[in-house]
Design a protein around this motif. Structure first.
Motif: not given
Length: 105
Positions: A85-95
């Motif tokens: 989902g969008l939240e997971e993609l944002q988390r991965l991008t931040a990592l």
């Protein structure tokens, strides 16, 4: 890709296609000479050369490309595919961090 790069890529593709056609024509001319010798005289070296010319022509024309590929998971088993989902993609991008942070982007 910018418009200029796309246009340049198209020009290069067209040039490659023209060169490929020329090379195939040259290989055909060579093929018929050695093919005649292989058939009429039973010349095994000419037969071998004819086969090599056929292989090269097939390669140029892309006839020996794989028809498909299969991707498998560990030990040849099924590959697990998950959606994020969008939240997971944002988390991965931040990592991963901002590509511009290391001065290379």
């Amino acid at each position: 890709m910018s418009k200029a790069l796309a246009e340049r890529s198209t020009v290069l593709d067209d040039s490659a296609d023209e060169l490929r056609k020329l090379m195939v024509e040259r290989l055909e001319q060579l093929f018929f000479g050695v093919y005649r010798s292989a058939i009429r005289n039973g010349d095994l070296q000419a037969a071998d050369r004819a086969v090599r010319i056929i292989e090269r022509s097939s390669h140029l024309l892309g006839l020996n490309r794989p028809v498909g590929t299969e991707v498998s998971g560990p030990d040849g088993g099924a590959l697990q595919a998950e959606t994020a989902g969008l939240e997971e993609l944002q988390r991965l991008t931040a990592l991963a961090g901002d590509p511009g942070e290391d001065g290379q982007g």
